[in-house]
Design a protein around this motif. Structure first.
Motif, PDB file in Angstrom:
ATOM      1  N   VAL A 392       0.836  -1.198   0.000  1.00 14.54           N
ATOM      2  CA  VAL A 392       0.000   0.000   0.000  1.00 14.54           C
ATOM      3  C   VAL A 392       0.878   1.258   0.000  1.00 14.54           C
ATOM      4  O   VAL A 392       0.639   2.210  -0.761  1.00 14.54           O
ATOM      5  CB  VAL A 392      -0.958  -0.002   1.209  1.00 14.54           C
ATOM      6  CG1 VAL A 392      -1.596   1.377   1.393  1.00 14.54           C
ATOM      7  CG2 VAL A 392      -2.037  -1.058   1.028  1.00 14.54           C
ATOM      8  N   ASN A 393       1.885   1.275   0.840  1.00 19.03           N
ATOM      9  CA  ASN A 393       2.774   2.439   0.901  1.00 19.03           C
ATOM     10  C   ASN A 393       3.515   2.655  -0.421  1.00 19.03           C
ATOM     11  O   ASN A 393       3.669   3.797  -0.883  1.00 19.03           O
ATOM     12  CB  ASN A 393       3.768   2.294   2.048  1.00 19.03           C
ATOM     13  CG  ASN A 393       3.139   2.575   3.406  1.00 19.03           C
ATOM     14  OD1 ASN A 393       2.176   3.338   3.496  1.00 19.03           O
ATOM     15  ND2 ASN A 393       3.671   1.959   4.451  1.00 19.03           N
ATOM     16  N   ASP A 394       3.986   1.571  -1.025  1.00 19.54           N
ATOM     17  CA  ASP A 394       4.660   1.691  -2.323  1.00 19.54           C
ATOM     18  C   ASP A 394       3.716   2.262  -3.373  1.00 19.54           C
ATOM     19  O   ASP A 394       4.106   3.126  -4.173  1.00 19.54           O
ATOM     20  CB  ASP A 394       5.179   0.321  -2.776  1.00 19.54           C
ATOM     21  CG  ASP A 394       6.371  -0.153  -1.962  1.00 19.54           C
ATOM     22  OD1 ASP A 394       6.967   0.690  -1.260  1.00 19.54           O
ATOM     23  OD2 ASP A 394       6.698  -1.351  -2.033  1.00 19.54           O
ATOM     24  N   CYS A 395       2.484   1.759  -3.362  1.00 19.13           N
ATOM     25  CA  CYS A 395       1.499   2.212  -4.341  1.00 19.13           C
ATOM     26  C   CYS A 395       1.163   3.696  -4.132  1.00 19.13           C
ATOM     27  O   CYS A 395       1.076   4.466  -5.099  1.00 19.13           O
ATOM     28  CB  CYS A 395       0.245   1.356  -4.246  1.00 19.13           C
ATOM     29  SG  CYS A 395      -1.025   1.767  -5.464  1.00 19.13           S
ATOM     30  N   LEU A 396       0.960   4.059  -2.873  1.00 18.02           N
ATOM     31  CA  LEU A 396       0.632   5.448  -2.577  1.00 18.02           C
ATOM     32  C   LEU A 396       1.778   6.382  -2.994  1.00 18.02           C
ATOM     33  O   LEU A 396       1.549   7.460  -3.569  1.00 18.02           O
ATOM     34  CB  LEU A 396       0.355   5.612  -1.084  1.00 18.02           C
ATOM     35  CG  LEU A 396      -0.939   4.972  -0.559  1.00 18.02           C
ATOM     36  CD1 LEU A 396      -1.010   5.085   0.965  1.00 18.02           C
ATOM     37  CD2 LEU A 396      -2.169   5.627  -1.192  1.00 18.02           C
ATOM     38  N   THR A 397       2.999   5.979  -2.721  1.00 18.35           N
ATOM     39  CA  THR A 397       4.166   6.809  -3.058  1.00 18.35           C
ATOM     40  C   THR A 397       4.306   6.955  -4.572  1.00 18.35           C
ATOM     41  O   THR A 397       4.588   8.054  -5.083  1.00 18.35           O
ATOM     42  CB  THR A 397       5.444   6.189  -2.466  1.00 18.35           C
ATOM     43  OG1 THR A 397       5.294   6.068  -1.048  1.00 18.35           O
ATOM     44  CG2 THR A 397       6.646   7.063  -2.771  1.00 18.35           C
ATOM     45  N   GLN A 398       4.119   5.859  -5.303  1.00 15.48           N
ATOM     46  CA  GLN A 398       4.254   5.890  -6.761  1.00 15.48           C
ATOM     47  C   GLN A 398       3.243   6.817  -7.413  1.00 15.48           C
ATOM     48  O   GLN A 398       3.505   7.390  -8.470  1.00 15.48           O
ATOM     49  CB  GLN A 398       4.104   4.478  -7.330  1.00 15.48           C
ATOM     50  CG  GLN A 398       5.276   3.562  -7.025  1.00 15.48           C
ATOM     51  CD  GLN A 398       5.044   2.152  -7.521  1.00 15.48           C
ATOM     52  OE1 GLN A 398       4.055   1.888  -8.223  1.00 15.48           O
ATOM     53  NE2 GLN A 398       5.931   1.243  -7.157  1.00 15.48           N
ATOM     54  N   HIS A 399       2.072   6.987  -6.795  1.00 14.74           N
ATOM     55  CA  HIS A 399       1.016   7.797  -7.392  1.00 14.74           C
ATOM     56  C   HIS A 399       0.883   9.168  -6.726  1.00 14.74           C
ATOM     57  O   HIS A 399      -0.136   9.845  -6.859  1.00 14.74           O
ATOM     58  CB  HIS A 399      -0.316   7.053  -7.324  1.00 14.74           C
ATOM     59  CG  HIS A 399      -0.367   5.853  -8.223  1.00 14.74           C
ATOM     60  ND1 HIS A 399       0.162   4.634  -7.851  1.00 14.74           N
ATOM     61  CD2 HIS A 399      -0.853   5.692  -9.483  1.00 14.74           C
ATOM     62  CE1 HIS A 399      -0.017   3.765  -8.840  1.00 14.74           C
ATOM     63  NE2 HIS A 399      -0.627   4.385  -9.842  1.00 14.74           N
ATOM     64  N   GLY A 400       1.906   9.576  -5.992  1.00 15.09           N
ATOM     65  CA  GLY A 400       1.943  10.920  -5.460  1.00 15.09           C
ATOM     66  C   GLY A 400       1.171  11.159  -4.182  1.00 15.09           C
ATOM     67  O   GLY A 400       0.924  12.310  -3.816  1.00 15.09           O
ATOM     68  N   PHE A 401       0.827  10.070  -3.470  1.00 16.57           N
ATOM     69  CA  PHE A 401       0.118  10.214  -2.200  1.00 16.57           C
ATOM     70  C   PHE A 401       1.083   9.991  -1.041  1.00 16.57           C
ATOM     71  O   PHE A 401       2.141   9.358  -1.189  1.00 16.57           O
ATOM     72  CB  PHE A 401      -1.045   9.218  -2.102  1.00 16.57           C
ATOM     73  CG  PHE A 401      -2.115   9.423  -3.139  1.00 16.57           C
ATOM     74  CD1 PHE A 401      -3.087  10.403  -2.969  1.00 16.57           C
ATOM     75  CD2 PHE A 401      -2.155   8.642  -4.291  1.00 16.57           C
ATOM     76  CE1 PHE A 401      -4.078  10.594  -3.926  1.00 16.57           C
ATOM     77  CE2 PHE A 401      -3.140   8.823  -5.243  1.00 16.57           C
ATOM     78  CZ  PHE A 401      -4.107   9.805  -5.064  1.00 16.57           C
ATOM     79  N   SER A 402       0.693  10.492   0.103  1.00 19.10           N
ATOM     80  CA  SER A 402       1.503  10.275   1.308  1.00 19.10           C
ATOM     81  C   SER A 402       1.317   8.849   1.806  1.00 19.10           C
ATOM     82  O   SER A 402       0.194   8.319   1.778  1.00 19.10           O
ATOM     83  CB  SER A 402       1.088  11.258   2.404  1.00 19.10           C
ATOM     84  OG  SER A 402       1.268  12.590   1.969  1.00 19.10           O
TER      85      SER A 402
END
Length: 508
Positions: A392-402
């Motif tokens: 989840v963290n990797d996905c959020l980071t890749q798409h510009g989310f915290s």
């Protein structure tokens, strides 16, 4: 292998494409025999743990195809759409394998010795040619007159014997004809084996290879026979199974005890629900026998197979119900974890293509074998919680989310680790919706409309629909066979219920 266009096509040739590409031609050789599974399932001999069936022999299958004389195999053919047979493989290094190898080696050494004499002795070879002739003739359909005449003419045993006595026998000529005929009659999956036969020049190894390929061709014909007779076998099998069970019932009148207990529990469940839903001043409506049966079948997917005997009328399908139950337990947990994850993370990942499939794949891998006693579910959930949070963290980071805060990550891990508990309200909700979906499939099995998928089950829709199809097919067949017994048992149970209900208005 291309065929002569003037030659009549055999039944196997007409189905070459389907046999070549069909995954149904594979059967797990590690399964137990159907006969053993039925023996273990007989009342009074309940297995402590379910085991998988093993492929049956070609001879047993062909006998069943001719006369439907074996209840268990007939049941397998009708119920299991993927039912196929394959050659039995003896365990490596086993006594059976050693004995077989010794006997075979002695036989072929004897043939080698005869053919090495001067002049050669063809006694054993003629016997083998006769057996090959019989097998080739068995592959023909009634309309294959020209092929039958060719086989009888070239493999004329009396003529071959005379040629052998006069030292005029040409073994290579016979072998070429046999290989050519096998190539005409074989399924396309055997083309490579046929090609290899042309490169074997020594007589004994060639005979061994011929019989090996012929055994495979017999297996192919048996599997083709299965697919051909399955549509016509249904009604015969229903009547046959019912008759066999009636014979058993007459000898052992208490052979419906577990069925009675099973149906009584279903009645009690439905009665309790209706009493809770109805006003105390209104009489509880009578139960519908069909609803009771459908609810009873749903209870089979929640069965305690280790401690409770299975109802007698569904014993032959106990393993199938148990397998579906294990699949549903895993799917329930997968859907619960995914719903918890998406609820916690929010809209940030809800619209991302591929993220759901990736999470689902991870869960399937980490939950493989969760029904085994050696599997530690709590340990697996702990690993899953860490893996999900990381993804989840990797996905959020890749798409510009915290990324998730420490507090949110800790909360998500805790929810995932408690996802398997029946006290978890999301787990209970998913489980209830799956049961509702399966019950709707049962109720609409005779209709063309497909029940709507309840919310939250989208990620497991494909797997759930596949199980629903297998489940409904199994239940409907069981109803066809045993409906007279269910009607009798339920009639007695519901009469008692009605007599109890008649006094309810007077008490109010």
């Amino acid at each position: 292998m291309p065929l002569d266009p003037e030659k009549p096509r055999t039944s196997q040739e007409e189905t070459k494409e389907s046999e070549t590409h069909s995954p149904e031609n594979r059967v797990d050789p590690s399964e137990e025999t159907v006969h053993e599974r039925v023996r273990q399932s007989l009342p009074g001999n309940m297995p402590q743990s379910a085991t998988l069936p093993q492929s049956v022999t070609v001879e047993g299958l062909m006998e069943t195809a001719k006369g439907v004389t074996n209840m268990a195999i007939a049941h397998e053919i009708v119920v299991n759409g993927n039912f196929q047979i394959k050659q039995t493989e003896l365990p490596k290094g086993s006594l059976e394998e050693r004995v077989r190898d010794i006997v075979h080696r002695a036989f072929w050494d004897c043939l080698e010795a005869q053919l090495s004499e001067d002049p050669p002795a063809y006694d054993h070879a003629l016997i083998l040619v006769g057996e090959i002739k019989e097998v080739l003739l068995s592959f023909l359909l009634p309309g294959h007159t020209r092929l039958r005449n060719q086989i009888n003419e070239v493999l004329d045993l009396n003529l071959i014997k005379q040629e052998a006595e006069n030292e005029a026998l040409d073994i290579s000529k016979l072998a070429d004809f046999i290989i050519g005929m096998m190539g005409t009659l074989c399924a396309p999956v055997r083309d490579e084996e046929i090609k290899k036969l042309h490169h074997i020049k020594e007589t004994v190894p060639l005979f061994r290879a011929l019989f090996s390929v012929l055994d495979l061709m017999k297996m192919d014909m048996a599997n083709f026979t299965i697919s051909s007779i399955r549509p016509h076998l249904m009604q015969q099998s229903v009547e046959y199974e019912r008759k066999k069970f009636q014979d058993f019932f007459e000898k052992q009148p208490n052979s419906l005890d577990f069925v009675t207990e099973w149906l009584q529990e279903a009645v009690d469940d439905l009665r309790r629900v209706r009493c809770e839903d109805s006003s105390s001043s209104v009489a509880v409506p009578a139960l519908c026998p069909l609803h009771v049966q459908n609810h009873a079948y749903l209870k089979l997917l929640k069965w305690d197979h280790s401690h409770r005997p299975f109802p007698e009328t569904v014993l032959m399908d106990q393993i199938r119900f148990q397998e579906m139950q294990e699949e549903l337990v895993q799917l329930t947990l997968i859907a619960t974890v995914l719903l918890v994850t998406y609820s916690s993370v929010g809209a940030a990942v809800s619209g991302l293509s591929g993220f759901m499939d990736k999470m689902k794949t991870i869960l399937k891998v980490l939950l493989t074998g969760m029904h085994l006693p050696s599997f530690s579910l709590m340990e697996a959930l702990s690993i899953i919680s860490e893996k999900i949070c990381a993804e989840v963290n990797d996905c959020l980071t890749q798409h510009g989310f915290s990324p998730l805060t420490t507090e949110k990550a800790t909360a998500l891990k805790g929810q995932i680790q408690s996802a398997a508990s029946m006290e978890n309200h999301i787990h209970r909700l998913i489980d209830l919706r799956i049961q509702t979906f399966l019950e709707s499939h049962l109720a609409s099995s005779n209709e063309k409309s497909v029940p709507a998928l309840p919310g939250g089950l989208g990620p497991i829709q494909k797997e759930l629909e596949e199980i629903a199809v297998k489940y409904v097919r199994l239940v409907n067949y069981n109803k066809m066979v045993f409906s007279p017994y269910y009607d009798g048992v339920l009639g007695d149970i519901l009469k008692k219920e009605e007599s109890h209900l008649t006094v309810q208005p007077d008490k109010v």
